[in-house]
Design a protein around this motif. Structure first.
Motif, PDB file in Angstrom:
ATOM      1  N   UNK A   1       0.705  -0.602  -0.098  1.00 22.43           N
ATOM      2  CA  UNK A   1       0.128  -0.569  -0.092  1.00 22.43           C
ATOM      3  C   UNK A   1       1.103   1.471   0.437  1.00 22.43           C
ATOM      4  N   UNK A   2       1.759   1.132   0.783  1.00 19.75           N
ATOM      5  CA  UNK A   2       2.878   2.314   0.751  1.00 19.75           C
ATOM      6  C   UNK A   2       3.495   2.679  -0.251  1.00 19.75           C
ATOM      7  N   UNK A   3       3.725   1.574  -1.497  1.00 17.19           N
ATOM      8  CA  UNK A   3       4.280   1.562  -2.396  1.00 17.19           C
ATOM      9  C   UNK A   3       3.263   2.635  -3.826  1.00 17.19           C
ATOM     10  N   UNK A   4       2.445   2.086  -3.528  1.00 25.97           N
ATOM     11  CA  UNK A   4       1.292   2.048  -4.614  1.00 25.97           C
ATOM     12  C   UNK A   4       0.920   3.509  -3.622  1.00 25.97           C
ATOM     13  N   UNK A   5       0.758   4.201  -2.756  1.00 28.66           N
ATOM     14  CA  UNK A   5       0.511   5.621  -2.670  1.00 28.66           C
ATOM     15  C   UNK A   5       1.607   6.623  -3.292  1.00 28.66           C
ATOM     16  N   UNK A   6       3.165   5.947  -2.998  1.00 28.20           N
ATOM     17  CA  UNK A   6       3.904   6.744  -3.539  1.00 28.20           C
ATOM     18  C   UNK A   6       3.744   6.880  -5.173  1.00 28.20           C
TER      19      UNK A   6
ATOM     20  N   UNK B   1       4.769  13.105  -4.107  1.00 26.69           N
ATOM     21  CA  UNK B   1       5.317  11.645  -2.885  1.00 26.69           C
ATOM     22  C   UNK B   1       6.850  10.888  -3.632  1.00 26.69           C
ATOM     23  N   UNK B   2       6.968  12.116  -4.940  1.00 30.80           N
ATOM     24  CA  UNK B   2       8.438  11.467  -6.037  1.00 30.80           C
ATOM     25  C   UNK B   2       9.434  12.209  -6.255  1.00 30.80           C
ATOM     26  N   UNK B   3       9.823  12.356  -4.531  1.00 29.98           N
ATOM     27  CA  UNK B   3      11.290  12.774  -3.889  1.00 29.98           C
ATOM     28  C   UNK B   3      12.186  11.885  -3.205  1.00 29.98           C
TER      29      UNK B   3
ATOM     30  N   UNK C   1      10.669   3.929  -0.767  1.00 27.92           N
ATOM     31  CA  UNK C   1       9.731   2.728  -1.312  1.00 27.92           C
ATOM     32  C   UNK C   1      11.013   1.207  -1.917  1.00 27.92           C
ATOM     33  N   UNK C   2      12.162   1.707  -1.761  1.00 27.18           N
ATOM     34  CA  UNK C   2      13.155   0.437  -1.608  1.00 27.18           C
ATOM     35  C   UNK C   2      12.699  -0.151   0.015  1.00 27.18           C
TER      36      UNK C   2
ATOM     37  N   UNK D   1       3.914  10.877   9.656  1.00 25.34           N
ATOM     38  CA  UNK D   1       3.714  11.923   7.877  1.00 25.34           C
ATOM     39  C   UNK D   1       2.205  12.065   7.695  1.00 25.34           C
ATOM     40  N   UNK D   2       2.266  13.497   8.012  1.00 24.59           N
ATOM     41  CA  UNK D   2       0.912  14.058   6.794  1.00 24.59           C
ATOM     42  C   UNK D   2       0.402  13.772   5.324  1.00 24.59           C
ATOM     43  N   UNK D   3       2.031  13.443   5.053  1.00 18.82           N
ATOM     44  CA  UNK D   3       2.244  13.643   3.496  1.00 18.82           C
ATOM     45  C   UNK D   3       1.054  12.277   2.674  1.00 18.82           C
TER      46      UNK D   3
END
Length: 316
Positions: A44-49, A55-57, A64-65, A300-302
């Motif tokens: 879920x975390x990978x999908x959200x990013x 969040x592409x930072x 994600x890694x 993490x608010x983001x």
């Protein structure tokens, strides 16, 4: 060569956590729940990013890694635990054990180094904000992720090769719920000095490099945060580091203790030693991968805003 052929014909018995049928069912359900939460939480975390362009930072690239590592690490351990917990045949082949050790050890070392890289990323963001995009450009981020992956797999290849050169002429029962190098060192009747030394050096180098990079980064981070006059600014800066510090403490503390204490002379007839070893193994191979997405999401608010937005769109 004859010694190696003798070794490859062996199978090993994973004794697991308990021989009680009732406890076995309880442990099976517990590990199943933990494994499901680990896979679903990290996925879920990978999908959200990936779905949220904001969040592409670099920070979320490394996160994600970390999630990919946690999924793979848990998948190298949990299915074996689930199978051997309820199955009557608790044996595992030499190849099966070697594969499990190779992937769990390499992924564990990679996670250790990635956590250090994430600390450096926070240093660049907080202490060098005007130059952050230059310091953490795409090429740098790629190499900062590739080096830990490469180092982890190279170290694992060396350690597994050295371990399975040993003669295993003692009892082939592994007093654990998955295969680990320390268990094989204890089973060997040969000279394990080189194995213990290489394990100690590798854990020391990887752990020390990670620790020094993390410590140096956070000394600069804390110094910079204390100079911020706004209490709201200090709180926001600390909140971005709190999750990472929690994950670092949990992972480094358990994994380094596991691999830096002497293996050959650990007294596994002592119930305390056995329980301690199993708890430490459980923490850094099963619980930490499950807790990481929770730790990084709570403060993490983001990520929380992205989840709320995704749920809102889905419900509409």
């Amino acid at each position: 060569m004859g010694q190696l052929n003798q070794t490859t014909s062996h199978r090993f018995i994973l004794l697991g956590l308990s021989s009680s049928p009732h406890l076995q069912v309880m442990f099976f359900l517990l590990f199943l729940i933990i494994y499901f939460m680990t896979i679903s939480g990290n996925f879920l975390l990978i999908v959200i990013v990936r779905m949220n362009p904001t969040l592409h930072s670099p920070m979320y690239f490394f996160l994600t890694n970390l999630s990919i590592i946690d999924i793979c690490l848990s998948s190298s351990i949990a299915p074996v635990i689930l199978r051997t917990t309820l199955a009557k045949d608790k044996s595992i082949s030499l190849l099966g054990c070697a594969s499990q050790i190779f992937f769990s050890l390499s992924l564990g070392a990679t996670e250790c180094l990635i956590l250090a890289v994430m600390a450096y990323d926070r240093f660049a963001a907080i202490c060098r904000p005007l130059h952050y995009n230059t310091i953490m450009n795409k090429t740098v981020c790629f190499y900062m992720a590739a080096v830990p992956w490469s180092a982890g797999f190279i170290n694992s290849l060396v350690q597994v090769t050295l371990t399975f050169q040993l003669p295993f002429c003692k009892c082939h029962s592994i007093n654990h719920y998955f295969c680990e190098i320390p268990a094989f060192i204890r089973m060997s009747c040969g000279d394990t000095f080189l194995n213990e030394l290489s394990l100690f050096i590798a854990a020391g180098i990887i752990g020390m490099c990670s620790f020094l990079l993390t410590l140096t980064s956070y000394l600069h981070i804390i110094s910079t945060i204390l100079k911020i006059t706004s209490s709201q600014g200090r709180q926001k800066s600390f909140s971005t580091c709190a999750s990472h510090l929690t994950a670092v403490t949990l992972y480094y503390g358990t994994s380094l203790f596991m691999y830096l204490h002497p293996q050959k002379h650990t007294n596994f007839s002592n119930t305390t030693d056995k329980v301690l070893d199993q708890i430490l193994g459980l923490l850094y191979t099963v619980l930490t991968p499950m807790l990481n997405p929770i730790i990084y999401s709570i403060r993490n608010e983001d990520i929380k805003n992205s989840v709320k937005k995704a749920l809102h769109v889905h419900l509409l």
